[in-house]
Design a protein around this motif. Structure first.
Motif, PDB file in Angstrom:
ATOM      1  N   VAL A 279     -12.324  -5.424  -4.890  1.00  0.00           N
ATOM      2  CA  VAL A 279     -11.200  -4.738  -5.528  1.00  0.00           C
ATOM      3  C   VAL A 279      -9.979  -4.869  -4.633  1.00  0.00           C
ATOM      4  O   VAL A 279     -10.085  -5.067  -3.426  1.00  0.00           O
ATOM      5  CB  VAL A 279     -11.537  -3.254  -5.786  1.00  0.00           C
ATOM      6  CG1 VAL A 279     -12.704  -3.133  -6.746  1.00  0.00           C
ATOM      7  CG2 VAL A 279     -11.850  -2.523  -4.488  1.00  0.00           C
TER       8      VAL A 279
ATOM      9  N   VAL B 220      -7.174  -9.022  -2.299  1.00  0.00           N
ATOM     10  CA  VAL B 220      -8.582  -8.964  -2.693  1.00  0.00           C
ATOM     11  C   VAL B 220      -9.344  -9.795  -1.674  1.00  0.00           C
ATOM     12  O   VAL B 220      -9.285 -11.026  -1.697  1.00  0.00           O
ATOM     13  CB  VAL B 220      -8.798  -9.508  -4.117  1.00  0.00           C
ATOM     14  CG1 VAL B 220     -10.273  -9.431  -4.490  1.00  0.00           C
ATOM     15  CG2 VAL B 220      -7.956  -8.736  -5.117  1.00  0.00           C
TER      16      VAL B 220
ATOM     17  N   CYS C  34       0.845  -1.199   0.000  1.00  0.00           N
ATOM     18  CA  CYS C  34       0.000   0.000   0.000  1.00  0.00           C
ATOM     19  C   CYS C  34       0.875   1.242   0.000  1.00  0.00           C
ATOM     20  O   CYS C  34       1.846   1.338   0.768  1.00  0.00           O
ATOM     21  CB  CYS C  34      -0.911  -0.025   1.225  1.00  0.00           C
ATOM     22  SG  CYS C  34      -1.871   1.471   1.474  1.00  0.00           S
TER      23      CYS C  34
ATOM     24  N   THR D 178      -7.128   1.093   2.190  1.00  0.00           N
ATOM     25  CA  THR D 178      -6.999   1.979   1.029  1.00  0.00           C
ATOM     26  C   THR D 178      -6.987   1.151  -0.252  1.00  0.00           C
ATOM     27  O   THR D 178      -6.256   0.164  -0.362  1.00  0.00           O
ATOM     28  CB  THR D 178      -5.698   2.801   1.124  1.00  0.00           C
ATOM     29  OG1 THR D 178      -5.705   3.550   2.344  1.00  0.00           O
ATOM     30  CG2 THR D 178      -5.568   3.747  -0.060  1.00  0.00           C
ATOM     31  N   THR D 179      -7.806   1.543  -1.226  1.00  0.00           N
ATOM     32  CA  THR D 179      -7.851   0.804  -2.486  1.00  0.00           C
ATOM     33  C   THR D 179      -6.573   1.025  -3.289  1.00  0.00           C
ATOM     34  O   THR D 179      -5.861   2.010  -3.102  1.00  0.00           O
ATOM     35  CB  THR D 179      -9.065   1.229  -3.320  1.00  0.00           C
ATOM     36  OG1 THR D 179      -8.974   2.629  -3.597  1.00  0.00           O
ATOM     37  CG2 THR D 179     -10.365   0.942  -2.573  1.00  0.00           C
TER      38      THR D 179
ATOM     39  N   ALA E 103      -7.165  -3.948  -2.262  1.00  0.00           N
ATOM     40  CA  ALA E 103      -7.080  -2.924  -1.224  1.00  0.00           C
ATOM     41  C   ALA E 103      -6.070  -3.359  -0.181  1.00  0.00           C
ATOM     42  O   ALA E 103      -5.659  -4.533  -0.125  1.00  0.00           O
ATOM     43  CB  ALA E 103      -8.445  -2.683  -0.578  1.00  0.00           C
TER      44      ALA E 103
END
Length: 651
Positions: A402, A396, A387, A410-411, A404
């Protein structure tokens, strides 16, 4: 009043300098209520504060020559701290350089006044003692029964087959062995403590006990109970009737009248590790209690922990020979690298066996991780994807989700690899839900059951089903699974831990023991000594070899380890204090958080008491060190010396 006019009180405080008995005068108004084992409130000299505590014993006089303070109040109407539990808490805390009050918080549940008063007014109904219980299976006839009668310390490799109870429920054979052993202790009018890792195991054990002894003799103590129910079970355990008390790791501290047996299932499970201070493992507490009480100790598992292996090899515990030669048919598939299309990384032989087995019953597929795609990496350079906000791993979590961060959420929109500037992600591992999706498509018209930590399934029927479970969350199947597939073995072994091989062998062994007799277990992608130990069902030989390696390297459990964290000066003083004990060596210190350092102290078992005493003295010295305030500077926090013995995460 029963006893004398001086109350010896243990204050409920985490401060090491207060971990001792303090004398208080029992005022006339409390003479009737003040009894050993009750909760009390007592004054502290500093600031006129009132502290909670335990009245441990009464005396006629005190060695203190000054004027004693009066007890403030007696809180509980019933003595909750029995002498046996106090002796255990004191010894366990001393072994780990901890506070006895911390151990008692684990041992004694929160008090419920209404429950206590209702229990005091009720007539006890303990139920009937069993008469001539059935023989304990899994060993030679009468071997375990004679060990229980003699107060022997025993290690037994459990029969790796599911069994059907008279009620029709299926349980692991280990559960019936423990239940029958408890029935023999109960038949002699002696209590039994049965300790298991979690509620899944407890559910099987409870079913086996209800088919073996009067359910009124069985008490359950665990954190999943309502507080009042747990406290009521604790009160029942303090009575005179012999009981069978079952639960997780804190059950080893339960009060028990005329204790005759302590039995523990799968002591190597990580759920057995006590996270709360002072972190005493229930296995160690059980060894202390067995020595104090003279009760028998029975350790059961499919794959013996290295700690128990060490006790067997030094002769402190007796290995009970297994009756018969029942073992699962385990097939390693390390050399099979051609999985069928859409088979979710399952080799050909295992794939075809699963197809065949699904015609007659359930098939278990064990995977290493929950979720959809628990870990991602850069598609170009294969570096783990991190990240940009916090550095956590990208994943996922569920199907259709999606990518993250697994820490901050946080994506990963706009993610770019800091190493090669690639922008595409690829799956490093595949989780349980992703495996379930893939196998659901590969086996159409087949019911798929997913069991993990978020959605646990305890049991499945005998009808055909594909059961996808994370390690430790495998349901028990009626009649056993018609095939078991152990996936992700090579990924499980990549975990950075000294115990990773031991843990994996235990996870695989426990899953393999769920298979129906004669059915196959496929170990995918793993070879070498671990695969040999599993396929030959000789986990004890592997444990012996591994323990020899630990001895050569001075790694636990061949030696004990204590981690010491504080400022550099205080760690240095602590190391100087323990080095005089002999048989001690130190690793570090190395920097940790908040400007502190940590050192690892390795020492032989024979000097453990001396090392604990020295470190405890240093903890008290640091905690009581006076610090003069400096004008114009903020008040500094009190110095702390943190000590953890036998930490499972170290090294």
């Amino acid at each position: 009043m029963a006893g004398g006019s001086v109350a010896r009180v243990l204050l409920d405080s985490p401060l090491p300098q207060l971990d001792q008995l303090f004398d208080y005068r029992v005022p006339e108004r409390l003479r009737e209520q003040a009894r050993p084992g009750v909760r009390v409130r007592a004054p502290l000299r500093s600031g006129g504060r009132i502290a909670n505590g335990w009245l441990v014993e009464l005396a006629d006089s005190s060695e203190f020559e000054g004027r004693l303070s009066d007890l403030e109040d007696v809180v509980s109407e019933v003595p909750l701290l029995v002498p046996e539990v106090w002796a255990l808490a004191r010894a366990a805390a001393d072994r780990a350089a901890g506070n006895a009050s911390d151990v008692l918080r684990l041992a004694v549940p929160s008090r419920y006044v209404r429950v206590e008063r209702a229990w005091s007014a009720a007539e006890p109904d303990p139920g009937e003692l069993p008469v001539e219980p059935a023989a304990v299976h899994g060993a030679a006839p009468g071997r375990i029964e004679s060990g229980i009668a003699a107060g022997e310390r025993m290690s037994l490799a459990a029969d790796p087959r599911p069994v059907r109870l008279r009620s029709g429920a299926w349980v692991g054979s280990w559960a019936l062995t423990m239940a029958l052993a408890a029935a023999h202790a109960l038949a002699a009018d002696r209590s039994a403590l049965l300790v298991v890792p979690d509620y899944r195991d407890q559910e099987q054990l409870e079913a086996a006990l209800h088919a073996t002894v009067d359910p009124r003799r069985v008490l359950r103590t665990d954190a999943r109970q309502a507080g009042g129910a747990r406290f009521r079970a604790f009160l029942d355990a303090t009575g005179e009737a012999a009981r069978v008390i079952i639960g997780n790791r804190s059950t080893v501290y339960a009060p028990a009248s005329r204790l005759g047996l302590i039995a523990m299932w799968d002591d190597g499970d990580s759920l057995m590790n006590e996270p709360l201070s002072p972190g005493v493992h229930p296995r160690d507490a059980a060894l202390i209690r067995q020595e104090q009480s003279g009760a028998a100790l029975l350790m059961l598992s499919h794959s013996r922990s290295l700690e128990v292996q060490r006790l067997v090899e030094i002769g402190w515990m007796h290995e009970i020979p297994v009756a018969g030669h029942a073992r699962p048919r385990v097939i390693p598939t390390e050399q099979q690298h051609a999985p069928e299309a859409g088979s979710a990384r399952i080799p050909t032989a295992a794939w075809r066996q699963a197809q065949e087995a699904l015609r007659s019953g359930p098939v278990l597929v064990q995977v290493g991780r929950p979720g959809n795609t628990p870990a991602l990496s850069c598609d170009r350079c294969r570096e783990p994807a991190r990240c940009a906000a916090c550095g956590g791993g990208l994943a996922v979590p569920r199907a259709g989700g999606v990518a993250a961060c697994s820490l901050c959420g946080t994506t990963a929109a706009g993610w770019a690899c800091p190493t090669c500037e690639g922008t595409r992600l690829r799956a490093v591992t595949i989780g349980a839900s992703r495996t379930a999706d893939e196998l659901g498509r590969a086996f159409p018209n087949t019911r798929v059951v997913l069991s993990d930590g978020e959605k646990p399934v305890l049991r499945v029927g005998a009808e055909p089903a594909l059961v996808i479970a994370t390690r430790g969350a495998e349901p028990i199947a009626d009649g056993g699974y018609r095939a078991v597939l152990l996936l992700d073995g090579e990924r499980m072994l990549l975990r950075e831990s000294l115990r990773v091989a031991e843990d994996c062998l235990r996870w695989w062994s426990n899953a393999a023991a769920l298979v129906a007799p004669g059915s196959a277990v496929f170990l995918v992608g793993v070879g070498g000594a671990l695969a040999t130990a599993l396929s030959t069902w000789r986990q004890g030989d592997w444990a012996s070899t591994e323990l020899d390696s630990r001895r050569a390297l001075r790694f636990p459990p061949a030696v004990r380890v204590a981690s010491v964290s504080a400022s550099a000066a205080n760690v240095g003083a602590a190391i100087t204090a323990v080095e005089s004990a002999g048989g001690v060596d130190v690793l570090g210190p190395v920097p940790v958080d908040d400007g502190l350092v940590r050192a690892l102290v390795r020492f032989d078992y024979g000097v453990g008491a001396r090392v604990a005493n020295e470190l405890r003295s240093e903890m008290i010295r640091v905690a009581t060190e006076r610090r003069r305030p400096v004008a114009g500077r903020p008040v500094r926090r009190p110095a702390v010396l943190r000590v953890r013995f036998d930490d499972p995460e170290v090294p």
